[in-house]
Design an enzyme around this catalytic site. Structure first.
Site, PDB file in Angstrom:
ATOM      1  CG  ASP A   6      10.738  -2.152  -7.940  1.00  0.00           C
ATOM      2  OD1 ASP A   6      10.428  -0.972  -7.703  1.00  0.00           O
ATOM      3  OD2 ASP A   6       9.913  -2.994  -8.358  1.00  0.00           O
ATOM      4  N   GLY A   7      12.372   0.182  -5.542  1.00  0.00           N
ATOM      5  CA  GLY A   7      11.787   0.673  -4.291  1.00  0.00           C
ATOM      6  C   GLY A   7      12.664   1.700  -3.593  1.00  0.00           C
ATOM      7  N   GLY A   8      12.131   2.900  -3.440  1.00  0.00           N
ATOM      8  CA  GLY A   8      12.845   3.937  -2.691  1.00  0.00           C
ATOM      9  C   GLY A   8      14.102   4.428  -3.366  1.00  0.00           C
ATOM     10  CG  PHE A  68       1.619   0.053  -0.789  1.00  0.00           C
ATOM     11  CD1 PHE A  68       0.328   0.432  -1.180  1.00  0.00           C
ATOM     12  CD2 PHE A  68       1.769  -1.022   0.070  1.00  0.00           C
ATOM     13  CE1 PHE A  68      -0.782  -0.255  -0.705  1.00  0.00           C
ATOM     14  CE2 PHE A  68       0.661  -1.718   0.548  1.00  0.00           C
ATOM     15  CZ  PHE A  68      -0.618  -1.331   0.167  1.00  0.00           C
ATOM     16  N   GLY A  69       4.151   2.159  -3.883  1.00  0.00           N
ATOM     17  CA  GLY A  69       5.201   3.113  -4.214  1.00  0.00           C
ATOM     18  C   GLY A  69       5.443   4.031  -3.030  1.00  0.00           C
ATOM     19  N   GLY A  70       6.479   4.828  -3.128  1.00  0.00           N
ATOM     20  CA  GLY A  70       6.715   5.870  -2.132  1.00  0.00           C
ATOM     21  C   GLY A  70       7.224   5.388  -0.784  1.00  0.00           C
ATOM     22  CG  HIS A 102       7.578  -6.076 -10.436  1.00  0.00           C
ATOM     23  ND1 HIS A 102       7.885  -5.168  -9.444  1.00  0.00           N
ATOM     24  CD2 HIS A 102       7.691  -7.302  -9.858  1.00  0.00           C
ATOM     25  CE1 HIS A 102       8.160  -5.803  -8.328  1.00  0.00           C
ATOM     26  NE2 HIS A 102       8.039  -7.099  -8.545  1.00  0.00           N
ATOM     27  CG  ASP A 154       5.254  -1.738 -10.018  1.00  0.00           C
ATOM     28  OD1 ASP A 154       6.090  -2.657  -9.968  1.00  0.00           O
ATOM     29  OD2 ASP A 154       5.556  -0.535  -9.881  1.00  0.00           O
ATOM     30  CG  HIS A 180       9.045  -1.161 -13.076  1.00  0.00           C
ATOM     31  ND1 HIS A 180       9.858  -2.285 -13.098  1.00  0.00           N
ATOM     32  CD2 HIS A 180       8.312  -1.270 -11.950  1.00  0.00           C
ATOM     33  CE1 HIS A 180       9.628  -3.026 -12.029  1.00  0.00           C
ATOM     34  NE2 HIS A 180       8.680  -2.434 -11.307  1.00  0.00           N
ATOM     35  CG  MET A 220      11.271  -6.824  -4.618  1.00  0.00           C
ATOM     36  SD  MET A 220      10.669  -5.705  -5.899  1.00  0.00           S
ATOM     37  CE  MET A 220       9.666  -4.562  -4.941  1.00  0.00           C
ATOM     38  CG  MET A 266       4.772  -7.532  -7.226  1.00  0.00           C
ATOM     39  SD  MET A 266       4.901  -5.790  -6.765  1.00  0.00           S
ATOM     40  CE  MET A 266       4.633  -5.049  -8.370  1.00  0.00           C
ATOM     41  CB  SER A 282       7.467   2.403 -10.922  1.00  0.00           C
ATOM     42  OG  SER A 282       6.190   1.993 -10.460  1.00  0.00           O
ATOM     43  N   GLY A 331       9.720   5.317  -9.240  1.00  0.00           N
ATOM     44  CA  GLY A 331       8.335   5.781  -9.345  1.00  0.00           C
ATOM     45  C   GLY A 331       8.235   7.221  -8.906  1.00  0.00           C
ATOM     46  CB  SER A 332       8.209   8.744  -5.508  1.00  0.00           C
ATOM     47  OG  SER A 332       7.557   7.612  -5.008  1.00  0.00           O
ATOM     48  CG  MET A 345       0.833  -4.535  -7.316  1.00  0.00           C
ATOM     49  SD  MET A 345       0.984  -3.266  -6.046  1.00  0.00           S
ATOM     50  CE  MET A 345       2.588  -2.556  -6.469  1.00  0.00           C
TER      51      MET A 345
END
Ligand code: DX5
Ligand code: ZN
Length: 224
Positions: free
Chosen positions: A177-179, A145-147, A68, A37, A35, A139, A70, A10, A199-200, A39
């Site tokens: 997607d996420g974490g 938000f990332g991270g 993606h 994002d 990816h 999700m 949003m 991401s 992402g992170s 927003m």
């Protein structure tokens, strides 16, 4: 059927002052999808990227652009993202406003269509749209938000979706997607996912770390 594992960095976690170089770097470092994002500060409490940025990034990578959305409404912008170079366009069922129409629009533009399910969105929202779907995103954080930390409740949802996808007999990507990191990746793969947004986990440590980060994540996922 669960397909081969794909890693989708991401770019929300990239250095926005040099996005083209960042996209090139992760593409060369072994990513499968990029990816992106999008927003709007309305559907989610953050503002990021518009079609002009996707146009600018397109020449920097041959990889699948996994866009993606949003944003609410999403429909007025689908054509612009398709034209900008998206390969997969993913919408949230709450944002369209009409999910079936959004998916029809994406397919009519010759793109792959995805649906993203927030942590509180049930999977039966997909009951009447399976025919129009190429990807489902679970999700595992609230979007915006990332991270953020992985929400474990995503795991049974991934497993339930894996069963539904297999029953459909269609080839549909199951993305998380996420974490996603070296600890959570094996869990989501074991539950049935086959595309990992990261992402992170991809961008930490700067460009010299990207190939190692992607290789480590892929290795952790494959060990599931
Ligand atoms: C959240 C975004 C994610 C996010 C993932 O709304 O959809 O794609 O960038 O970031 P990490 O991998 O850092 O959780
Ligand atoms: Zn995303």
């Amino acid at each position: 059927m669960q397909q081969s594992i794909r890693i989708a960095p991401s770019i929300l976690a990239a250095d926005f002052a040099k996005l083209g170089a960042e996209v090139r770097a992760v593409s060369e470092a072994g990513a499968d999808y990029i990816h992106i994002d999008v927003m709007d500060g309305h559907y989610v409490p953050n503002l990021t990227i518009g079609p002009a940025v996707v146009v600018a990034l397109r020449p920097h990578s041959p990889l699948t652009f996994d866009v993606h959305l949003m944003i609410a409404p999403a429909d007025p912008f689908i054509a612009a993202f398709a034209k900008a170079g998206a390969d997969i366009i993913t919408v949230h069922p709450e944002s369209g406003p009409h999910l079936h129409r959004s998916l029809q629009e994406i397919k009519s533009l010759g793109k792959k269509a995805g649906v993203a399910l927030n942590p509180a969105t049930p999977i039966d929202v997909l009951d009447h749209v399976w025919e129009g779907i190429d990807l489902v995103t679970v999700m595992s954080v609230n979007p915006g938000f990332g991270g953020q930390s992985f929400i474990p409740g995503a795991l049974p949802k991934i497993a339930a979706l894996r069963a539904r996808i297999d029953a459909s007999g269609r080839q549909i990507d199951l993305e998380v997607d996420g974490g996603v990191n070296n600890e959570t990746a094996p869990q989501v793969i074991a539950a049935g996912a086959d595309v990992l947004v990261a992402g992170s986990a991809t961008f930490s440590g700067g460009p010299e770390a990207y190939a190692r980060n992607i290789r480590t994540l892929r290795g952790a996922a494959a060990g599931a």
